[in-house]
Design an enzyme around this catalytic site. Structure first.
Site, PDB file in Angstrom:
ATOM      1  N   SER A 119       7.425  -8.609  19.509  1.00 48.10           N
ATOM      2  CA  SER A 119       8.687  -8.786  18.808  1.00 48.10           C
ATOM      3  C   SER A 119       9.489  -7.496  18.668  1.00 48.10           C
ATOM      4  O   SER A 119       9.850  -6.877  19.645  1.00 48.10           O
ATOM      5  CB  SER A 119       8.404  -9.422  17.462  1.00 48.10           C
ATOM      6  OG  SER A 119       9.594  -9.813  16.868  1.00 48.10           O
ATOM      7  N   HIS A 120       9.685  -7.074  17.425  1.00 46.80           N
ATOM      8  CA  HIS A 120      10.553  -5.921  17.162  1.00 46.80           C
ATOM      9  C   HIS A 120       9.796  -4.595  17.221  1.00 46.80           C
ATOM     10  O   HIS A 120      10.359  -3.555  16.901  1.00 46.80           O
ATOM     11  CB  HIS A 120      11.185  -6.091  15.784  1.00 46.80           C
ATOM     12  CG  HIS A 120      10.152  -6.318  14.712  1.00 46.80           C
ATOM     13  ND1 HIS A 120       9.508  -7.521  14.566  1.00 46.80           N
ATOM     14  CD2 HIS A 120       9.621  -5.491  13.816  1.00 46.80           C
ATOM     15  CE1 HIS A 120       8.631  -7.426  13.599  1.00 46.80           C
ATOM     16  NE2 HIS A 120       8.677  -6.204  13.117  1.00 46.80           N
ATOM     17  N   LYS A 132       1.708 -14.403  21.122  1.00 47.05           N
ATOM     18  CA  LYS A 132       2.064 -15.341  20.049  1.00 47.05           C
ATOM     19  C   LYS A 132       1.782 -16.756  20.549  1.00 47.05           C
ATOM     20  O   LYS A 132       2.087 -17.094  21.693  1.00 47.05           O
ATOM     21  CB  LYS A 132       3.557 -15.243  19.714  1.00 47.05           C
ATOM     22  CG  LYS A 132       3.978 -13.865  19.222  1.00 47.05           C
ATOM     23  CD  LYS A 132       5.237 -13.927  18.378  1.00 47.05           C
ATOM     24  CE  LYS A 132       6.493 -14.214  19.165  1.00 47.05           C
ATOM     25  NZ  LYS A 132       7.700 -14.188  18.291  1.00 47.05           N
ATOM     26  N   ASP A 283      16.325  -8.632  18.634  1.00 43.77           N
ATOM     27  CA  ASP A 283      15.096  -7.849  18.757  1.00 43.77           C
ATOM     28  C   ASP A 283      14.419  -8.100  20.110  1.00 43.77           C
ATOM     29  O   ASP A 283      14.969  -8.804  20.973  1.00 43.77           O
ATOM     30  CB  ASP A 283      14.143  -8.132  17.588  1.00 43.77           C
ATOM     31  CG  ASP A 283      13.520  -9.509  17.682  1.00 43.77           C
ATOM     32  OD1 ASP A 283      14.133 -10.399  18.297  1.00 43.77           O
ATOM     33  OD2 ASP A 283      12.407  -9.710  17.141  1.00 43.77           O
ATOM     34  N   ASP A 285      12.041  -9.962  21.329  1.00 37.51           N
ATOM     35  CA  ASP A 285      11.823 -11.315  21.844  1.00 37.51           C
ATOM     36  C   ASP A 285      12.969 -12.272  21.518  1.00 37.51           C
ATOM     37  O   ASP A 285      12.848 -13.483  21.733  1.00 37.51           O
ATOM     38  CB  ASP A 285      10.490 -11.873  21.332  1.00 37.51           C
ATOM     39  CG  ASP A 285      10.454 -12.003  19.837  1.00 37.51           C
ATOM     40  OD1 ASP A 285      11.122 -11.204  19.147  1.00 37.51           O
ATOM     41  OD2 ASP A 285       9.761 -12.902  19.320  1.00 37.51           O
ATOM     42  N   ASP A 287      14.438 -13.323  18.702  1.00 33.92           N
ATOM     43  CA  ASP A 287      14.544 -14.245  17.571  1.00 33.92           C
ATOM     44  C   ASP A 287      15.279 -13.646  16.369  1.00 33.92           C
ATOM     45  O   ASP A 287      15.685 -14.374  15.474  1.00 33.92           O
ATOM     46  CB  ASP A 287      13.168 -14.828  17.177  1.00 33.92           C
ATOM     47  CG  ASP A 287      12.126 -13.782  16.884  1.00 33.92           C
ATOM     48  OD1 ASP A 287      12.441 -12.575  16.939  1.00 33.92           O
ATOM     49  OD2 ASP A 287      10.966 -14.166  16.601  1.00 33.92           O
ATOM     50  N   ARG A 288      15.466 -12.335  16.353  1.00 36.13           N
ATOM     51  CA  ARG A 288      16.186 -11.728  15.223  1.00 36.13           C
ATOM     52  C   ARG A 288      17.628 -11.426  15.592  1.00 36.13           C
ATOM     53  O   ARG A 288      17.952 -11.279  16.767  1.00 36.13           O
ATOM     54  CB  ARG A 288      15.535 -10.406  14.827  1.00 36.13           C
ATOM     55  CG  ARG A 288      14.143 -10.569  14.317  1.00 36.13           C
ATOM     56  CD  ARG A 288      13.625  -9.246  13.808  1.00 36.13           C
ATOM     57  NE  ARG A 288      12.299  -9.446  13.250  1.00 36.13           N
ATOM     58  CZ  ARG A 288      11.752  -8.660  12.339  1.00 36.13           C
ATOM     59  NH1 ARG A 288      12.409  -7.609  11.895  1.00 36.13           N
ATOM     60  NH2 ARG A 288      10.556  -8.919  11.877  1.00 36.13           N
ATOM     61  N   THR A 350       6.976 -15.522   3.399  1.00 40.43           N
ATOM     62  CA  THR A 350       7.476 -14.824   4.581  1.00 40.43           C
ATOM     63  C   THR A 350       6.808 -15.362   5.847  1.00 40.43           C
ATOM     64  O   THR A 350       5.607 -15.582   5.870  1.00 40.43           O
ATOM     65  CB  THR A 350       7.175 -13.319   4.428  1.00 40.43           C
ATOM     66  OG1 THR A 350       7.951 -12.826   3.341  1.00 40.43           O
ATOM     67  CG2 THR A 350       7.519 -12.548   5.689  1.00 40.43           C
ATOM     68  N   GLU A 369      15.468 -15.647   6.879  1.00 40.48           N
ATOM     69  CA  GLU A 369      14.705 -14.608   6.210  1.00 40.48           C
ATOM     70  C   GLU A 369      15.566 -13.353   6.126  1.00 40.48           C
ATOM     71  O   GLU A 369      16.407 -13.118   6.995  1.00 40.48           O
ATOM     72  CB  GLU A 369      13.443 -14.274   7.002  1.00 40.48           C
ATOM     73  CG  GLU A 369      12.459 -15.404   7.110  1.00 40.48           C
ATOM     74  CD  GLU A 369      11.138 -14.904   7.696  1.00 40.48           C
ATOM     75  OE1 GLU A 369      10.246 -14.574   6.905  1.00 40.48           O
ATOM     76  OE2 GLU A 369      11.014 -14.845   8.920  1.00 40.48           O
ATOM     77  N   GLU A 370      15.274 -12.543   5.119  1.00 37.54           N
ATOM     78  CA  GLU A 370      16.022 -11.296   4.948  1.00 37.54           C
ATOM     79  C   GLU A 370      15.814 -10.343   6.126  1.00 37.54           C
ATOM     80  O   GLU A 370      16.587  -9.427   6.324  1.00 37.54           O
ATOM     81  CB  GLU A 370      15.643 -10.614   3.634  1.00 37.54           C
ATOM     82  CG  GLU A 370      14.136 -10.483   3.345  1.00 37.54           C
ATOM     83  CD  GLU A 370      13.364  -9.647   4.313  1.00 37.54           C
ATOM     84  OE1 GLU A 370      13.864  -8.577   4.684  1.00 37.54           O
ATOM     85  OE2 GLU A 370      12.245 -10.084   4.700  1.00 37.54           O
ATOM     86  N   LYS A 382      13.179 -18.703  14.685  1.00 33.59           N
ATOM     87  CA  LYS A 382      14.477 -18.112  14.408  1.00 33.59           C
ATOM     88  C   LYS A 382      15.131 -17.798  15.745  1.00 33.59           C
ATOM     89  O   LYS A 382      14.442 -17.665  16.759  1.00 33.59           O
ATOM     90  CB  LYS A 382      14.342 -16.884  13.528  1.00 33.59           C
ATOM     91  CG  LYS A 382      13.341 -15.838  13.977  1.00 33.59           C
ATOM     92  CD  LYS A 382      13.155 -14.801  12.880  1.00 33.59           C
ATOM     93  CE  LYS A 382      12.215 -13.692  13.294  1.00 33.59           C
ATOM     94  NZ  LYS A 382      10.830 -13.930  12.874  1.00 33.59           N
ATOM     95  N   ARG A 502       6.694  -3.045   1.873  1.00 32.21           N
ATOM     96  CA  ARG A 502       8.090  -3.468   1.790  1.00 32.21           C
ATOM     97  C   ARG A 502       8.451  -3.728   0.334  1.00 32.21           C
ATOM     98  O   ARG A 502       7.731  -4.433  -0.370  1.00 32.21           O
ATOM     99  CB  ARG A 502       8.323  -4.737   2.590  1.00 32.21           C
ATOM    100  CG  ARG A 502       7.901  -4.637   4.059  1.00 32.21           C
ATOM    101  CD  ARG A 502       8.610  -5.689   4.904  1.00 32.21           C
ATOM    102  NE  ARG A 502       8.002  -5.898   6.207  1.00 32.21           N
ATOM    103  CZ  ARG A 502       8.142  -5.073   7.252  1.00 32.21           C
ATOM    104  NH1 ARG A 502       8.853  -3.975   7.131  1.00 32.21           N
ATOM    105  NH2 ARG A 502       7.571  -5.343   8.408  1.00 32.21           N
TER     106      ARG A 502
HETATM  107  C1  VG1 Z   1       8.121  -9.362   9.410  1.00 30.44           C
HETATM  108  C2  VG1 Z   1       9.239  -9.917   8.561  1.00 30.44           C
HETATM  109  C3  VG1 Z   1       9.109 -11.423   8.476  1.00 30.44           C
HETATM  110  C4  VG1 Z   1       9.085 -12.014   9.891  1.00 30.44           C
HETATM  111  C5  VG1 Z   1       7.979 -11.377  10.702  1.00 30.44           C
HETATM  112  C6  VG1 Z   1       7.965 -11.821  12.145  1.00 30.44           C
HETATM  113  O1  VG1 Z   1       6.890  -9.636   8.803  1.00 30.44           O
HETATM  114  O2  VG1 Z   1       9.254  -9.335   7.283  1.00 30.44           O
HETATM  115  O3  VG1 Z   1      10.178 -11.926   7.724  1.00 30.44           O
HETATM  116  O4  VG1 Z   1       8.878 -13.393   9.834  1.00 30.44           O
HETATM  117  O5  VG1 Z   1       8.142  -9.959  10.698  1.00 30.44           O
HETATM  118  O6  VG1 Z   1       9.165 -11.517  12.795  1.00 30.44           O
HETATM  119  P1  VG1 Z   1       6.098  -8.562   7.917  1.00 30.44           P
HETATM  120  O7  VG1 Z   1       4.839  -9.238   7.555  1.00 30.44           O
HETATM  121  O8  VG1 Z   1       5.949  -7.342   8.769  1.00 30.44           O
HETATM  122  O9  VG1 Z   1       6.977  -8.274   6.747  1.00 30.44           O
HETATM  123  V1  VG1 Z   1       9.212 -11.324  14.469  1.00 30.44           V
HETATM  124  O10 VG1 Z   1      10.727 -10.954  14.911  1.00 30.44           O
HETATM  125  O11 VG1 Z   1       7.925 -10.416  14.768  1.00 30.44           O
HETATM  126  O12 VG1 Z   1       8.752 -12.851  15.083  1.00 30.44           O
HETATM  127 CO    CO Z   2      11.035 -11.156  17.004  1.00 31.69          CO
END
Ligand code: VG1
Ligand code: CO
Length: 549
Positions: A119-120, A132, A283, A285, A287-288, A350, A369-370, A382, A502
């Site tokens: 992801s990010h 995933k 991001d 992948d 989704d953000r 979350t 989500e924030e 997302k 966080r």
């Molecule tokens: C983070 C975010 C959460 C999100 C998750 C996966 O998780 O806070 O809101 O759903 O990443 O996003 P954490 O546990 O690090 O706070 V992604 O873009 O990896 O699918």
């Molecule tokens: Co992502």
């Protein structure tokens, strides 16, 4: 082709320790960890032994293009064949965004999908890799399945794979691997046609052409090819609208996390420059999403609220919304809109998987989500580019600039000032100690003073799923004040270096109050009080958060 061309072998396994974090729908680790012998294979073996319907089932497979994707696809294809999967649908170059994968799973009746992405998180040899798993509804695998997979990894003694040459993913076509078919599709088309069902492209296109220049930063990750097709080819934005549009194995050094710190180039273009009226990034992948206007940053919690308030500008939702949902740390901005619309608003832990049941049961249409995640019932993930199109559609329909739309929103509903402070790479024991110490004190905090107000509630958030009645405990410490201000503390489940703490802070100012303060200033008393209470600086030795949103 006879199966003797693809001999099936059973490889004895010395099981590497897969310390999957409980509750996560996959495995996200450093690339180096994934390079350990049998590491990927062990996890995939556990998936194929656990996922329902593997024998004769269809599976979707792809990733965000990061380092390690292609060799991983090769291994997974050969293991899938050995496990009796009938067909794998994968894409050209293996490029497949998370929301596009979700759509494909739903569209093809697949038993699920495997998305290769962290992801990010950073990519490359020194970055992270991830696997995933999505279930047949297109959403991240739920708690029960992921726990079963994790249990299975503990007792593996071998994995099954066939011997075969690597399939060339550069070409669209149908290939055979033993008894399994591999269908290599374009990967972009299906997603584009889904978007065309939801949005009025003509309206957006006309609006953009009338002096509304936009820019999109794909951060050299998966969304580049999708964004070129959508923004440049279909909506007619000039060439170059999509920056960093080619998915690269190391994302060209970009940290594919669309926030003000890691997408700084884009943020500067919008916040400091005058060239563009709208900017967005996604991001790794896809989704953000981060949304920016000229000199204006849209907080993701506000984004969900604004889209909900303007749902009838978007053709795909004009008939109404079932309801909405947000994760617990997300600000309550959408709650106020839901109340005004007379629809339900759910509060979940979350992680996107908690929206799945609500979406499947038609209890909600939008959710968010924030953490820069926004989505709807069109898929079960997302969806970054969907959110970008939502914003463009609402702007086109209301003929507003981003800042006008936001200001109007606050003038009507008031403003939920919000910020998130991330402290990254804290040694695990220190972060755990900080969290546990605060957790132990939660009960005693009620009715004590905090930032000049009384605490009315302090707990560790627990979620009762209204659909399947499952209970998920320990989802974050929350402190709620008499004026409904909130402070939430969680430990991240997605970081790979030490622990990430966080801290989420929220305060409401009604429409008659100051709607244009700096959130860091307005929330400074809450920030100071939580620092004092949890001793964040002292315990972590960090003077400031790594990322402020
Ligand atoms: C983070 C975010 C959460 C999100 C998750 C996966 O998780 O806070 O809101 O759903 O990443 O996003 P954490 O546990 O690090 O706070 V992604 O873009 O990896 O699918
Ligand atoms: Co992502």
């Amino acid at each position: 082709m006879s199966s003797t061309e693809f001999p099936q072998i059973k490889i004895p396994l010395e099981i590497p320790f897969l310390d999957q974090k409980p509750g996560t729908s996959g495995l996200r680790k450093s690339t180096k960890q994934f390079q350990q012998r049998n590491y990927l294979e062990s996890f995939i073996e556990a998936i194929f032994r656990t996922l329902p319907g593997v024998k004769n089932g269809i599976l979707v497979l792809g990733g965000d293009g990061r380092y390690g994707n292609l060799p991983a696809i090769d291994v997974i294809l050969r293991m899938a064949s050995a496990h009796g999967i009938s067909k794998i649908i994968t894409t050209k170059g293996g490029i497949l965004s998370t929301p596009a994968a979700s759509n494909l799973i739903r569209k093809t009746g697949a038993i699920g999908g495997i998305i290769l992405s962290a992801s990010h998180n950073l990519g490359g040899e020194n970055g992270d890799f991830g696997v995933k798993l999505n279930a047949s509804n297109g959403g991240p695998a739920g708690e029960i399945l992921t726990n079963q997979i994790f249990e299975c990894t503990k007792t593996l003694d071998s994995y099954k794979i066939i011997k075969a040459g690597r399939i060339n993913l550069d070409k669209i076509g149908v290939y055979q691997l033993g008894s399994m078919t591999v269908q290599v599709i374009d990967g972009i088309d299906d997603y584009i046609s889904l978007m065309q069902k939801i949005f009025d492209f003509d309206e957006i296109s006309a609006f953009l052409k009338n002096d509304f220049p936009i820019v999109f930063d794909a951060l050299n990750a998966v969304t580049g090819p999708y964004a070129i097709r959508l923004l440049e080819e279909l909506l007619g934005s000039p060439q170059g609208t999509v920056r960093n549009s080619i998915p690269l194995e190391d994302f060209g050094g970009c940290h594919p996390d669309p926030n003000l710190t890691y997408a700084k180039d884009l943020a500067d273009l919008l916040l400091k420059g005058d060239k563009y009226s709208f900017g967005a990034a996604c991001d790794g992948d896809g989704d953000r999403n981060m949304i920016l206007g000229r000199h204006c940053f849209v907080n993701p919690s506000d984004s969900l609220a604004v889209l909900t308030a303007n749902y009838n500008s978007i053709p795909g939702y004009a008939n109404g919304l079932y309801g909405v949902a947000r994760s617990m740390p997300t600000s309550s901005a959408v709650d106020v809109v839901a109340k005004d619309l007379g629809i339900n608003c759910f509060e979940t832990p979350t992680g996107w998987k908690f929206f799945g049941n609500l979406l499947d049961a038609e209890k909600i249409t939008f959710c968010g989500e924030e953490s820069f995640g926004t989505g709807s019932n069109h898929v079960r993930e997302k969806d970054g580019l969907w959110a970008v199109l939502c914003w463009l559609q609402v702007l086109a329909h209301t003929k507003c600039s981003v800042s006008e739309l936001i200001q109007k929103h606050w003038q009507r509903y008031g403003r939920h000032y919000y910020t998130r402070h991330d402290y990254e790479s804290i040694p695990l024991d220190i972060a755990t100690n900080l969290y546990r110490t605060l957790e132990d004190r939660m009960d005693k905090l009620i009715r004590t003073d905090f930032a000049g107000r009384k605490i009315t509630m302090a707990d560790n958030f627990s979620y009762l799923d209204p659909i399947d009645a499952s209970v998920t405990k320990g989802q974050g410490l929350r402190i709620i004040l008499e004026d409904a201000s909130r402070v939430v503390i969680r430990l991240s489940g997605t970081g790979t270096q030490g622990a990430t703490l966080r801290v989420y802070l929220e305060s409401y100012v009604p429409s008659s109050g100051n709607l244009n303060a700096n959130p860091q200033t307005l929330l400074s008393d809450l920030i100071k009080s939580i620092n004092d209470l949890a001793q964040i600086k002292k315990m972590t030795g960090m003077n400031a958060p790594t990322v402020i949103t």
